[in-house]
Design a protein around this motif. Sequence first.
Motif, PDB file in Angstrom:
ATOM      1  N   ARG A 168     -45.560 -30.399  54.422  1.00  0.00           N
ATOM      2  CA  ARG A 168     -46.504 -31.269  54.270  1.00  0.00           C
ATOM      3  C   ARG A 168     -47.650 -31.146  53.346  1.00  0.00           C
ATOM      4  O   ARG A 168     -48.090 -31.944  52.674  1.00  0.00           O
ATOM      5  N   GLU A 169     -47.858 -30.147  53.522  1.00  0.00           N
ATOM      6  CA  GLU A 169     -49.260 -29.351  52.334  1.00  0.00           C
ATOM      7  C   GLU A 169     -48.779 -29.637  51.012  1.00  0.00           C
ATOM      8  O   GLU A 169     -49.606 -29.773  50.209  1.00  0.00           O
ATOM      9  N   LEU A 170     -47.528 -29.236  50.721  1.00  0.00           N
ATOM     10  CA  LEU A 170     -46.945 -29.177  49.268  1.00  0.00           C
ATOM     11  C   LEU A 170     -45.950 -30.374  48.913  1.00  0.00           C
ATOM     12  O   LEU A 170     -45.500 -30.639  47.840  1.00  0.00           O
ATOM     13  N   ALA A 171     -46.413 -31.545  49.778  1.00  0.00           N
ATOM     14  CA  ALA A 171     -45.265 -32.818  49.742  1.00  0.00           C
ATOM     15  C   ALA A 171     -45.420 -33.013  48.080  1.00  0.00           C
ATOM     16  O   ALA A 171     -44.183 -33.566  47.679  1.00  0.00           O
ATOM     17  N   PRO A 172     -46.552 -33.532  47.573  1.00  0.00           N
ATOM     18  CA  PRO A 172     -46.470 -34.262  46.307  1.00  0.00           C
ATOM     19  C   PRO A 172     -45.672 -33.091  45.219  1.00  0.00           C
ATOM     20  O   PRO A 172     -44.883 -33.836  44.231  1.00  0.00           O
ATOM     21  N   ASN A 182     -37.658 -42.423  46.375  1.00  0.00           N
ATOM     22  CA  ASN A 182     -38.090 -42.142  47.601  1.00  0.00           C
ATOM     23  C   ASN A 182     -38.356 -40.577  47.931  1.00  0.00           C
ATOM     24  O   ASN A 182     -37.882 -40.092  48.956  1.00  0.00           O
ATOM     25  N   ALA A 183     -38.763 -40.005  46.804  1.00  0.00           N
ATOM     26  CA  ALA A 183     -38.649 -38.346  46.729  1.00  0.00           C
ATOM     27  C   ALA A 183     -39.722 -37.796  47.860  1.00  0.00           C
ATOM     28  O   ALA A 183     -39.460 -36.964  48.443  1.00  0.00           O
ATOM     29  N   ARG A 184     -40.710 -38.554  47.995  1.00  0.00           N
ATOM     30  CA  ARG A 184     -41.794 -37.936  48.909  1.00  0.00           C
ATOM     31  C   ARG A 184     -41.309 -38.135  50.426  1.00  0.00           C
ATOM     32  O   ARG A 184     -41.512 -37.302  51.280  1.00  0.00           O
ATOM     33  N   ASP A 185     -40.262 -39.280  50.508  1.00  0.00           N
ATOM     34  CA  ASP A 185     -40.005 -39.400  52.209  1.00  0.00           C
ATOM     35  C   ASP A 185     -38.874 -38.407  52.166  1.00  0.00           C
ATOM     36  O   ASP A 185     -38.701 -37.844  53.263  1.00  0.00           O
ATOM     37  N   ARG A 186     -38.266 -37.820  51.096  1.00  0.00           N
ATOM     38  CA  ARG A 186     -37.111 -36.717  51.386  1.00  0.00           C
ATOM     39  C   ARG A 186     -37.474 -35.432  51.644  1.00  0.00           C
ATOM     40  O   ARG A 186     -36.643 -34.441  51.719  1.00  0.00           O
ATOM     41  N   VAL A 187     -38.695 -35.242  51.095  1.00  0.00           N
ATOM     42  CA  VAL A 187     -39.156 -33.583  51.327  1.00  0.00           C
ATOM     43  C   VAL A 187     -39.016 -33.237  52.493  1.00  0.00           C
ATOM     44  O   VAL A 187     -38.528 -31.840  52.637  1.00  0.00           O
TER      45      VAL A 187
END
Length: 502
Positions: A168-172, A182-187
Amino acid sequence: MNRIEAKRRNDLDHRKKQFAEPAYQETQYPHRLNFYSTPPTADITLEEFEQWAIDRLRVLAELEACSFRNKTPAETAAHMKPLLDKYLPLDSTSSNHSQLHSQRQKDHYSHFILRLAFARTEDLRRRFARVETMLFRLRFQTDDSRERAAFVRTLNLDWEPVYDEEKRELAPQLAAALGGKNARDRVMEEDWCKVDWIRVPDLVESRRVYLRGGKAYVPGREQQSMVMNAFTKRLEEALELTARALPNLDEDDRLSPILDHLSKNFIAPDSGYASGNGAPIDGAEITARNIDNLSQHFPLCMSHVHRTLRRDGKLKHFGRLQYTLFLKGIGLSLEEALIFWRTGFRAVSDDTFNKEYRYNVRHCYGDVGGDANRRSGGYSPFGCQKILTEHAPGPGEAHGCPYRHFTIENLTTLLRATGVTDPAVLKGVKEDTEAQRYHIACNRVFEHVHKAELKRAKEEGILTAAQLETIVHPNEYFKRSYLLKHLDKAPKPDRDVKMEGA
């Protein structure tokens, strides 16, 4: 008489105390995947030892054939699924299958049995490691994602897992490494790990990882290559150790012949592993007068023998033996066989035929000879492995395998004479024969000659696991060819059943 009560006898029997605890604990298989780091220790029968190895060899040989035919990963997976389900099933833990333990035990033991068989030479070790890695990759890709992640964590590959808080901290940044929609959702769905960046320079170069503090954050989809490299490296090291231990096996005269037989059958699987020796095909007219018509379904080795017989009116010993057994295998009766050979040997008299040839035909069918020959029904038709490795043809002889025993010029001429003129097919056959992949060259020709029927059979879903295997027996070639060319004559409800004999 010294009588001891049953209860006291059990207490006094030292032999029972000696084996009260098993010497080896039964191996547990918590995961579907296996790096085969620990050899099995429990007892199995010799029948299981051989059959399990044969089943795995069929799978590995077919995987190798897929790579030779340049099938894509998707095509390979689709081709191998029914074969794996038949010979080497391996269900996921979440399936709760009743045979999970026995499936994984067979997989475990069969790997180590073939490791013994193929550790003998550098070439066999290299081929075995390659195809075992292919099998592991296929299973790795189809494994349940959670079970796969749990298995990878047991390998001690010096990876540091990335937990949800850090994701969550490094999501971007992680999303940028993933790329796509939808890369952010797939993290959060991805199974990430951290390794020193110098261990994955290819991923760093192609910007498929996120770098931070000397660590590369690797997504689960990119971890496969790292796992495959580790699997191959460990297996190659284990094969070297096995090769050093092989001399100790010479003391066991039960295992050595089996292992020797298995290693030899990496050239082309033995006929015993194929479905080549079955009953005659329903509806087919297998008679002496119809052999010329049926010869359109013969593999090149048998069509060449047949052409030679028709041209010269004679055949030398091994040509007669190879062809007689082949005709026996397709369902030609002894009576019809005698008619066929008598009319085929048009230059000899009845008296000469009866004195010099009739007995040999009857002997092949088990009609004469010793009791053992009669009880067994005579000799079995030769498979590809036997034709390839025994009794190479000499001058004036027509037996053997044209893909191995002909020059490329003579082979090309023979193929053109049978109607195979496609430059791409002829080029592929040339490459296969030069690489000593003779049965692959034969299958290449089969697929070219029957491409329309194979396409239709696949579209209609009537091919079973038996028809998907690489052909390794001349009789199997005939049966599959005949049935494919007569699809319309097979009743639709029974067509897949009828094809099972191919």
